[in-house]
Design a protein around this motif. Structure first.
Motif, short mmCIF file in Angstrom:
data_model
loop_
_atom_site.label_atom_id
_atom_site.label_comp_id
_atom_site.label_asym_id
_atom_site.label_seq_id
_atom_site.Cartn_x
_atom_site.Cartn_y
_atom_site.Cartn_z
N VAL A 68 96.07 27.85 27.92
CA VAL A 68 94.86 28.65 28.10
C VAL A 68 93.83 28.24 27.06
O VAL A 68 94.16 27.97 25.91
CB VAL A 68 95.14 30.17 28.00
CG1 VAL A 68 96.11 30.61 29.07
CG2 VAL A 68 95.65 30.56 26.63
N LEU A 75 91.17 31.10 29.89
CA LEU A 75 91.45 32.37 29.26
C LEU A 75 91.47 32.21 27.74
O LEU A 75 91.68 31.11 27.23
CB LEU A 75 92.80 32.93 29.72
CG LEU A 75 92.89 33.61 31.08
CD1 LEU A 75 92.71 32.62 32.22
CD2 LEU A 75 94.24 34.31 31.22
N THR A 97 91.02 33.85 36.36
CA THR A 97 90.60 32.47 36.58
C THR A 97 89.41 32.41 37.52
O THR A 97 88.43 31.68 37.27
CB THR A 97 91.77 31.64 37.15
OG1 THR A 97 92.84 31.63 36.20
CG2 THR A 97 91.34 30.21 37.43
N LEU A 104 96.40 36.65 36.54
CA LEU A 104 95.93 35.32 36.12
C LEU A 104 94.94 34.74 37.14
O LEU A 104 93.92 34.16 36.76
CB LEU A 104 97.10 34.37 35.94
CG LEU A 104 98.03 34.63 34.75
CD1 LEU A 104 99.25 33.72 34.81
CD2 LEU A 104 97.29 34.42 33.43
#
Length: 355
Positions: free
Chosen positions: A158, A185, A29, A25
């Motif tokens: 997200v 995301l 990011t 993650l």
């Protein structure tokens, strides 16, 4: 660095069964927030950094207007001139689609009265107390905050739209709650996430696992509740999206699906030949019966509809915080039951299902 603002959330994540996802993650990011990711990113970062520091005040996550220093709950932290300056700085993130939010006397009257949708679903869904929650396509995080207000332990939101991620960071600047984040995301990123392996015996003892679905060391999803609100009709392959949602749930976890439906009997499916309500990327709108069948075919169980509502101009409209066209411009002025293209006007349903 923008990604550093998510550090408190990732520290919280480490204490959950989602901890194996942290490196993945963080990497995504960082990539999505790189300097060249969007032409307006530098402008939004400057606006974010210009937001004033204000002493902590009462945070409210369980009311229609989410925020901090809510009007009427105590002495305002800002005078009229300071509120005007704050409103001007927050307007740099226009348009605000989801809300409303209240920040130290500034009322962000968003395009959508998202609180109305939350009211329709909050008593029907499984209690969120202590749950790990995922909100896919979450926008600026309004529903993520409401999930926290309902007792969720951690909420991952997200959304690939960087404007909405920066809106969340502006909200977080004041609300300061490390249990929630909106990361840049897409749903497809999550569908391709590294598998989370949950101990079979532990899950069975706790009554959370489906004996038929879980084998020794089987990879399963880590979320207790997954929200997919207003996403399905934007996906070319609805079955793929629903299958991805199922994989993200732990056995026994709950899917909360909100989407457009064709308000008609039977198993019909409407594929707009062009735009739908001026939207380019609406691929298919099923009847409720057809949609229920899709969920069952995906392997989800206890599928049920808890709400069907025709969208009105009171719920979705242009405001001072969203100055572009809205629902009134998308409907036939002579027949509010039709879009400007002559299609059935938007009707939305909320369905629940379990893995």
């Amino acid at each position: 660095m923008l990604e550093q603002r998510f550090a408190p959330f990732f520290q919280r994540l480490d204490a959950t069964r989602l901890a194996p996802w942290r490196p993945w993650l963080q990497r995504l990011t960082r990539e999505r927030l790189s300097p060249g990711a969007h032409g307006d990113l530098a402008h939004w970062i400057a606006a974010l950094e210009a937001l004033p520091w204000i002493a902590p005040a009462e945070v409210v996550l369980d009311r229609a207007c989410v925020g901090v220093g809510i009007c009427g709950t105590g002495k305002p932290a800002l005078d009229a001139a300071a509120r005007a300056r704050l409103a001007q700085r927050l307007d740099a993130f226009h348009p605000w689609r989801k809300g409303p939010f209240c920040l130290h006397g500034v009322h962000i009257d968003s395009e959508w009265r998202s609180d109305w949708k939350w009211t329709r679903l909050q008593r029907a869904i499984a209690p969120l107390h202590g749950r790990l929650v995922l909100d896919l396509g979450c926008g600026n995080g309004y529903y993520a905050y409401r999930a926290l207000g309902a007792g969720a332990a951690l909420v991952l939101g997200v959304d690939p739209t960087l404007r909405f991620v920066l809106q969340f960071l502006a909200l977080d600047h004041f609300i300061r709650d490390a249990r929630v984040a909106v990361l840049p995301l897409a749903d497809t990123d999550l569908f391709g996430a590294p598998p989370l392996v949950t101990d079979q015996v532990t899950d069975l003892v706790r009554g959370r696992a489906d004996r038929a679905a879980v084998g020794p060391g089987a990879p399963i999803g880590g979320f207790d509740t997954v929200f997919s609100m207003g996403v399905l009709y934007h996906r070319r392959d609805a079955a793929q999206h629903l299958a991805g949602l199922r994989r993200l749930l732990r056995p026994g976890g709950e899917l909360v699906l909100e989407t457009l439906i064709l308000d008609a009997p039977g198993d019909g499916l409407f594929r707009p030949p062009g735009r739908y309500a001026k939207m380019r990327n609406v691929h298919a709108i099923p009847t409720l019966n057809r949609l229920t069948g899709w969920l069952s075919e995906t392997g989800l169980r206890r599928v049920r509809c808890v709400d069907v509502t025709r969208t009105t101009g009171e719920e979705q409209r242009a405001t001072a915080w969203m100055r572009f066209q809205s629902l009134a411009d998308f409907l036939d002025p002579a027949d509010a039951c039709r879009t400007v293209e002559g299609h059935p006007a938007p009707t939305r349903a909320i369905l629940l299902a379990e893995r």
